[in-house]
Motif scaffolding. Structure first.
Motif, PDB file in Angstrom:
ATOM      1  N   THR A 139      -4.336  -1.707   6.718  1.00  0.00           N
ATOM      2  CA  THR A 139      -4.872  -0.379   6.390  1.00  0.00           C
ATOM      3  C   THR A 139      -4.704   0.629   7.526  1.00  0.00           C
ATOM      4  O   THR A 139      -4.910   1.822   7.318  1.00  0.00           O
TER       5      THR A 139
ATOM      6  N   GLU B 124      -3.843  -4.589  11.419  1.00  0.00           N
ATOM      7  CA  GLU B 124      -4.478  -4.499  10.112  1.00  0.00           C
ATOM      8  C   GLU B 124      -3.611  -3.630   9.215  1.00  0.00           C
ATOM      9  O   GLU B 124      -3.130  -2.563   9.642  1.00  0.00           O
TER      10      GLU B 124
ATOM     11  N   LEU C 203       0.838  -1.205   0.000  1.00  0.00           N
ATOM     12  CA  LEU C 203       0.000   0.000   0.000  1.00  0.00           C
ATOM     13  C   LEU C 203       0.877   1.260   0.000  1.00  0.00           C
ATOM     14  O   LEU C 203       0.586   2.231  -0.705  1.00  0.00           O
TER      15      LEU C 203
END
Length: 228
Positions: free
Chosen positions: A129, A127, A60
């Protein structure tokens, strides 16, 4: 102890296993142990079951970095100097602004990645994100980086050795801004005071980790799946 180090509760304070975790006062006073071998061993153990999350978080970060660089490179087109050399000064200024903007975009994610590791070290659920959750600290991180850069440059100008010392001693400054909510100067000083108690061990650890990254990147980068 000076009130400058009386910080808000850490974001993990209500989830930690022991009150000894995350104690800024103990860190500054040198009341902690740091052994390279045991640190690497624990890191390897914590990697089990978390590689997917960490690599997704890094992916990401990579996507955001690529997108940001593409947009910023496109935005630089109007500032390109002419063949006659006109507009060089404006181009240099735009290039500096480009780097600052890129840091503003990427540094909070990089620090989110650090907190991901911190949470994993405490066996708290993680997590990928969650790395996007620290943009509220963007300006503090930027000011910390700028102040750190100034201090390190001055250190290298003073016969190099002070610069090497500060490069290592300030390694925890950015994480302290994120995790403890310190101001830029408080974070720099807290990091310096804490790291100075184990400076040579931390320096050796940094060198060893750099070697590990180098070796693990040789086989087509596959080793980075574990090393990161």
């Amino acid at each position: 102890m000076n009130d400058i180090y009386k910080t808000p509760d850490a974001s993990l304070s209500n989830q930690t296993i022991s009150s000894d975790y995350g104690s800024l006062e103990k860190g500054i006073s040198g009341d902690y142990e740091f052994a390279i071998g045991s640190t690497l061993s624990e890191a390897w153990d914590k990697t089990k079951g978390a590689k997917g999350t960490f690599n997704l978080a890094f992916f990401l970060y990579f996507l955001v970095a690529i997108a940001a660089m593409m947009v910023l490179q496109f935005a630089m087109i109007p500032f390109l100097p002419t063949q006659q050399g006109e507009g060089v000064g404006l181009f240099i200024g735009a290039s500096i602004a480009q780097q600052i903007i890129l840091n503003l975009i990427l540094m909070p994610i990089a620090m989110g990645w650090f907190v991901l590791g911190l949470r994993r070290s405490l066996d708290v659920p993680i997590e990928a994100t969650s790395v996007f959750g620290y943009y509220n600290k963007t300006l503090s991180l930027l000011f910390t980086i700028l102040l750190m850069y100034i201090m390190v440059v001055i250190g290298y100008m003073l016969l190099i050795l002070p610069g090497i010392y500060l490069t290592v001693a300030y390694i925890l400054a950015l994480p302290l801004v994120i995790e403890k909510g310190l101001s830029p100067w408080q974070a720099l000083e807290a990091s310096r005071k804490a790291i100075s108690k184990r400076w040579f061990s931390v320096f050796g650890f940094m060198i060893l980790v750099a070697i590990i990254f180098l070796v693990s990147s040789i086989p087509l980068g596959l080793g980075l799946i574990w090393t990161l």
